[in-house]
Design a protein around this motif. Structure first.
Motif, PDB file in Angstrom:
ATOM      1  N   ARG A  98       3.424   0.857  -9.403  1.00  0.00           N
ATOM      2  CA  ARG A  98       4.650   1.199  -8.697  1.00  0.00           C
ATOM      3  C   ARG A  98       4.654   2.698  -8.453  1.00  0.00           C
ATOM      4  O   ARG A  98       5.431   3.456  -9.045  1.00  0.00           O
ATOM      5  CB  ARG A  98       5.884   0.801  -9.521  1.00  0.00           C
ATOM      6  CG  ARG A  98       6.066  -0.690  -9.732  1.00  0.00           C
ATOM      7  CD  ARG A  98       6.352  -1.406  -8.437  1.00  0.00           C
ATOM      8  NE  ARG A  98       7.648  -1.031  -7.887  1.00  0.00           N
ATOM      9  CZ  ARG A  98       8.021  -1.311  -6.648  1.00  0.00           C
ATOM     10  NH1 ARG A  98       7.201  -1.928  -5.826  1.00  0.00           N
ATOM     11  NH2 ARG A  98       9.209  -0.953  -6.212  1.00  0.00           N
ATOM     12  N   ALA A  99       3.756   3.170  -7.620  1.00  0.00           N
ATOM     13  CA  ALA A  99       3.678   4.602  -7.302  1.00  0.00           C
ATOM     14  C   ALA A  99       3.333   4.765  -5.837  1.00  0.00           C
ATOM     15  O   ALA A  99       2.482   4.055  -5.295  1.00  0.00           O
ATOM     16  CB  ALA A  99       2.627   5.290  -8.180  1.00  0.00           C
ATOM     17  N   ALA A 100       3.992   5.712  -5.192  1.00  0.00           N
ATOM     18  CA  ALA A 100       3.705   6.003  -3.791  1.00  0.00           C
ATOM     19  C   ALA A 100       2.320   6.621  -3.666  1.00  0.00           C
ATOM     20  O   ALA A 100       1.786   7.211  -4.611  1.00  0.00           O
ATOM     21  CB  ALA A 100       4.766   6.954  -3.225  1.00  0.00           C
ATOM     22  N   LEU A 101       1.728   6.503  -2.483  1.00  0.00           N
ATOM     23  CA  LEU A 101       0.381   7.031  -2.269  1.00  0.00           C
ATOM     24  C   LEU A 101       0.321   8.527  -2.571  1.00  0.00           C
ATOM     25  O   LEU A 101      -0.661   9.010  -3.158  1.00  0.00           O
ATOM     26  CB  LEU A 101      -0.053   6.772  -0.825  1.00  0.00           C
ATOM     27  CG  LEU A 101      -0.258   5.304  -0.441  1.00  0.00           C
ATOM     28  CD1 LEU A 101      -0.650   5.194   1.028  1.00  0.00           C
ATOM     29  CD2 LEU A 101      -1.313   4.648  -1.313  1.00  0.00           C
ATOM     30  N   ASN A 102       1.340   9.263  -2.183  1.00  0.00           N
ATOM     31  CA  ASN A 102       1.332  10.704  -2.399  1.00  0.00           C
ATOM     32  C   ASN A 102       1.486  11.084  -3.864  1.00  0.00           C
ATOM     33  O   ASN A 102       1.316  12.246  -4.221  1.00  0.00           O
ATOM     34  CB  ASN A 102       2.432  11.377  -1.569  1.00  0.00           C
ATOM     35  CG  ASN A 102       2.070  11.429  -0.099  1.00  0.00           C
ATOM     36  OD1 ASN A 102       0.903  11.555   0.259  1.00  0.00           O
ATOM     37  ND2 ASN A 102       3.061  11.313   0.772  1.00  0.00           N
TER      38      ASN A 102
END
Length: 936
Positions: free
Chosen positions: A592-596
């Motif tokens: 659950r982490a954004a690409l950035n």
């Protein structure tokens, strides 16, 4: 009790039933059964409102007592008849003039269960008529006619008696049999409870709707099951497998009966907190028998596909699309390549861009990018292309680049041919997530043949400017990726291979459910594999349950991303005579982490278990007759904050096709949301998916779907229960996405707030009365509160005003919810790109203030315009009023002079008289003119 009022009195029995229903609901909750929704029948809606948190217990008691008292006032004048016929048939009966104005439908409880009520003589006549017509009917032992026009005589009495109740927003979703939909709860005021008593009970419709929305278990909390039969008939009518459970029975209302109800619920898949029920205790095995461990019954044969699963099957295919006219490009286009790949396709792409009019420049991964008109990434040419592409996306976003980004692969998809490079397919999962997270900034995916072909230059550049964002360019055609409904059928159930079946991720969650399913189907030996192995919590209970089902079980600790670990495991099994005949690869790490926010190590950790595990099992288990890969919908359509997870699963889908191309068995199932296991422990993730239309699939039905997929020998298939309308609304929030064109063709529903002019006016009026600083602060609070709600936080402090929405965790799917909430709050029609165009709460607040135009002069008097109007009117002013008018104008000038002097001493130059009036300040002019010219 001697002297106590009789329970036959309506004003006695209904309050008693209310107390029992609320108490039983609390008892279920104490045993770990928390409702996902509540629904009530007639007076049962009052208990449901209390259970949902809409009414306090005190208000609930008040409503039920006063409602029952009103019914007693109707006693002696009416009657109610239960008819075993459908609604349409009963309506036809009542259409006869004999019953018009005398009888009406009071409740629809099931497909063939309708209650008719009205005048007592008419009810008796109707019962006799039904008997004569051989229509099953019976009189309900009451002497009033609720849910009919009889109730209108007590409307004012109910309104006065219930005026003080205070309904609240529901804590548990409340489904109304009056409105036929979920309600917030605040609508349940005195007027609602009158309508609850006056209008028909649409219980049958409510059950159908809840079933259609995925609710799979109905528990009747009552002293005697009176609704269970109607619910079951409704479920049977819709061919639903949902469970219907009761609590107490007429002659069994003690603790033993409730324990039996808990046990029945447990057998139907309801999670019970047995420690809360029984206290701390050890689980005991069932008694052993001579035949334990061997099956003596036959598995049921499937003779036809299950209709209720048909809507769950989808597959990705490639459809030929017309190639647009040759593109005309301009500006600096970057061709990003890994070091050592400056020739071949890099040269072809560069030349294609130049022929189309662009100024192409080949740059290596990691180089400074600078301003550009477009980016074409060929990083898939290197083995670590997915990680390099992640870094490229991060670099583009960090630089604020808005140019379109195209990720190119070479033989990664099966568009009219085999999959040759499954590892490159990871970019198709990663790219779809990037497309969602980057919002309005175009991110496209394009697959080319492995061998460079100059003849494809025109098609390539044409697609770079087209509307398709997922395409495969081939010599014979251009094909676009589409998701379509699939017809999956099997003439019989799946036959489990003999010997050893190795399950990765089989110790917990979905893997454990699949292990049980295999054991039930006669699996001989299940080798359960995970990193923790025997140290996995609950593994002993799982092993015992699988053993009772007849399977031999072994538990192994193994990191499947390590080839050496897998080799040792397979070797040890072989040494014991256990040759792996089946592989179920369900291992995976959540993300659950954004690409950035991801680094290379975190990306590789998530991908490794999926990708390397499949590769090693493929190589080291050559005798596998079953090779089942558990993929995800994230690989099919993308899912924000799951870039690595989507990449790993996209590889599994491609790898199944790659194995089939080599003549080996393989099936990859891209799953939607399971009701248990998988990510269901992550409430935030589950809520995120539910809001977007994904419905949880009950475990038994999901396994039935798996049985059909394997029996049909599918290669890749999507299995999900989804409501496409809300899904598409959020999925296409920032732009059209052709992937879903075959599934949804309707236009978007009207957005909340589009007709909300009263709300807009109210907000405008409220803001217009505030100083600018307070106006802005009010809007900032509005934006922060909505942002926090979208992110699942209760406190607006979780969304700091100056923090970019992207850093808070926003993506394009969350953006549409934010936009819709602000639409409803402001009445504006805000763009879907709102949070991308205005990056934080402060910026959005400024934008809203400008759009609401709270400082607009529209509708307010203009000082100079007023003076001009006065000058034009002077000739018509009577002589008798001129002196009075002159005196008032002198007072106006006196009020203006201090402001004019303050302007003169501020260091500004002298102005003409007209400019002095203008510079004096609109507020001063309005105040002076308002006092002097308009006070009469």
């Amino acid at each position: 009790m001697c002297g106590a009022p009789s329970l036959e009195r309506v004003d006695v029995v209904q309050p008693v039933l209310f107390v029992v229903m609320v108490s039983l609901a609390r008892l279920w909750r104490a045993c770990g059964v928390v409702p996902s929704a509540v629904v009530g029948h007639s007076q049962g809606e009052i208990a449901a409102a209390v259970v949902a948190g809409v009414l306090s217990v005190e208000d609930g008691v008040r409503v039920v007592a006063l409602r029952a008292r009103a019914l007693r006032a109707l006693a002696g004048h009416g009657g109610m008849i239960s008819v075993r016929a459908g609604r349409s048939d009963v309506d036809k009966l009542l259409a006869d003039d004999s019953w018009t104005g005398r009888l009406e439908v009071a409740a629809v409880n099931g497909p063939d269960a309708v209650v008719v009520a009205g005048n007592a003589p008419a009810a008796r006549e109707f019962l006799e008529y039904c008997e004569a017509m051989d229509i099953r009917a019976r009189a309900i032992p009451v002497d009033y006619a609720s849910h009919t026009a009889h109730v209108e005589s007590v409307r004012d009495e109910l309104a006065r008696a219930l005026a003080g109740i205070v309904p609240r927003s529901a804590e548990v979703p409340f489904f109304s049999t009056l409105s036929g939909d979920f309600l917030d709860g605040t609508e349940l005021d005195a007027e609602y409870w009158y309508r609850n008593l006056r209008h028909p009970v649409e219980f049958h419709s409510a059950v159908r709707t809840l079933t259609d929305q995925g609710y799979a278990t109905f528990i009747e909390a009552s002293p005697n099951p009176v609704l269970g039969a109607s619910i079951q008939e409704t479920l049977d009518d819709t061919e639903s497998e949902a469970a219907v459970l009761t609590t107490l029975e007429r002659d069994a209302g003690d603790a033993d009966r409730f324990l039996a109800a808990l046990a029945e619920a447990h057998t139907r898949g309801v999670a019970i907190d047995w420690e809360a029920v029984l206290g701390r205790a050890e689980l005991a095995d069932l008694p052993g028998y001579p035949f334990q461990g061997k099956r003596f019954w036959l598995l049921p044969e499937r003779t036809a596909p299950r209709d209720d699963l048909d809507d769950w099957f989808y597959r990705v295919d490639w459809t030929e699309v017309p190639c647009p006219e040759p593109a005309s490009l301009d500006g600096r286009w970057l061709v990003v390549v890994p070091e050592g790949h400056e020739d071949g396709w890099a040269t072809e792409v560069r030349d294609a861009l130049a022929e189309a009019g662009a100024r192409p420049e080949v740059v290596r991964a990691g180089d400074e990018l600078g301003d550009c008109a477009g980016v074409v990434s060929l990083l898939a040419l290197e083995g670590d292309g997915a990680v390099r592409t992640l870094a490229l996306v991060q670099a583009l976003d960090a630089a604020g680049t808005e140019a379109p980004l195209w990720m190119v692969t070479f033989g990664a998809v099966g568009a009219g041919g085999p999959v040759n490079r499954p590892h490159q397919a990871m970019l198709w999962g990663l790219g779809q997530v990037a497309s969602l997270e980057r919002g309005p900034h175009w991110t496209g995916l394009l697959d080319l043949p492995q061998t460079p072909d100059p003849a494809l230059r025109g098609k390539l550049t044409a697609m770079l400017t087209g509307q398709e964002d997922q395409v495969a360019v081939r010599a014979d055609a251009v094909r676009a990726r589409r998701l379509s409904s699939a017809h999956v059928t099997a003439t019989s159930g799946y036959t489990v291979p003999s010997g050893t079946i190795l399950l990765t991720g089989g110790n917990t969650g979905i893997g454990a459910e699949v292990a049980r399913w295999l054991a039930e189907r006669g699996a001989e030996h299940l080798a359960l594999v995970s990193r923790r192995g025997p140290r996995t919590e609950g593994i002993d209970d799982l092993t015992a349950s699988l053993t009772r089902l007849g399977a031999r079980v072994s538990v192994h600790s193994c990191d499947v991303s390590s080839r050496e670990s897998v080799r040792e495991l397979v070797h040890d099994l072989a040494q014991q005579g256990d040759i792996v005949r089946g592989v179920v690869h369900a291992a995976g790490l959540p993300q659950r982490a954004a690409l950035n926010d991801m680094d290379e190590a975190a990306f590789n950790d998530v991908v490794a278990a999926k990708v390397e595990g499949a590769v090693h099992l493929d190589e080291l288990c050559p005798d596998a007759e079953l090779f089942l890969l558990f993929s995800s919908g994230a690989a099919v359509w993308g899912s924000a904050r799951q870039g690595a997870y989507a990449a790993g699963n996209a590889f599994l889908d491609a790898f199944a096709q790659y194995r089939r191309g080599r003549g080996l068995p393989a099936t990859s199932v891209a799953w939607g949301l399971w009701a248990a296991g998988g990510m269901t422990g992550d409430e935030e993730a589950v809520s995120f998916l539910r809001e977007r239309g994904l419905r949880a699939m009950p475990v038994p039905r999901a396994l039935a779907a798996l049985d059909r997929v394997l029996a049909a020998d599918e290669t890749t298939v999507v299995v999900t229960d989804v409501d496409w309308s809300p899904f598409v609304e959020s999925y296409t929030a920032t732009r059209h996405r052709p992937l879903l064109d075959r599934l949804v063709t309707t236009t978007s529903p009207q957005r909340a707030g589009e007709t909300g002019e009263p709300e807009t006016e109210s907000l405008r009026d409220r803001l217009a009365g505030l100083p600018r600083a307070e106006r802005r602060a009010e809007l900032v609070r509005l934006v922060r509160g909505n942002a926090a709600t979208v992110l699942g936080h209760e406190d607006p402090k979780a969304a700091p005003a100056s923090t970019p929405f992207k850093d808070l965790g926003f993506d394009s799917l969350a953006a549409v919810r934010m936009r819709n909430m602000l639409n409803a709050a402001t009445g504006l029609r805000l763009p879907a790109t709102l949070v991308f165009d205005h990056p934080n709460a402060l910026a959005v607040a400024d934008f809203l203030e400008a759009e609401l135009d709270t400082e607009s002069s529209e509708g307010r008097p203009s000082a100079l315009a007023g003076l001009e109007a006065l000058e034009e009117a002077l000739p018509e002013v009577p002589e008798t009023e001129r002196e009075k008018l002159a005196q008032r104008l002198e007072r106006v000038l006196a009020a203006l002079r201090p402001a004019a002097r303050a302007t003169d001493t501020s260091g500004t130059d002298a102005h003409s008289s007209g400019d002095e009036l203008n510079e004096a300040g609109v507020d001063e002019l309005l105040e002076a003119l308002g006092q002097e010219l308009d006070d009469e």
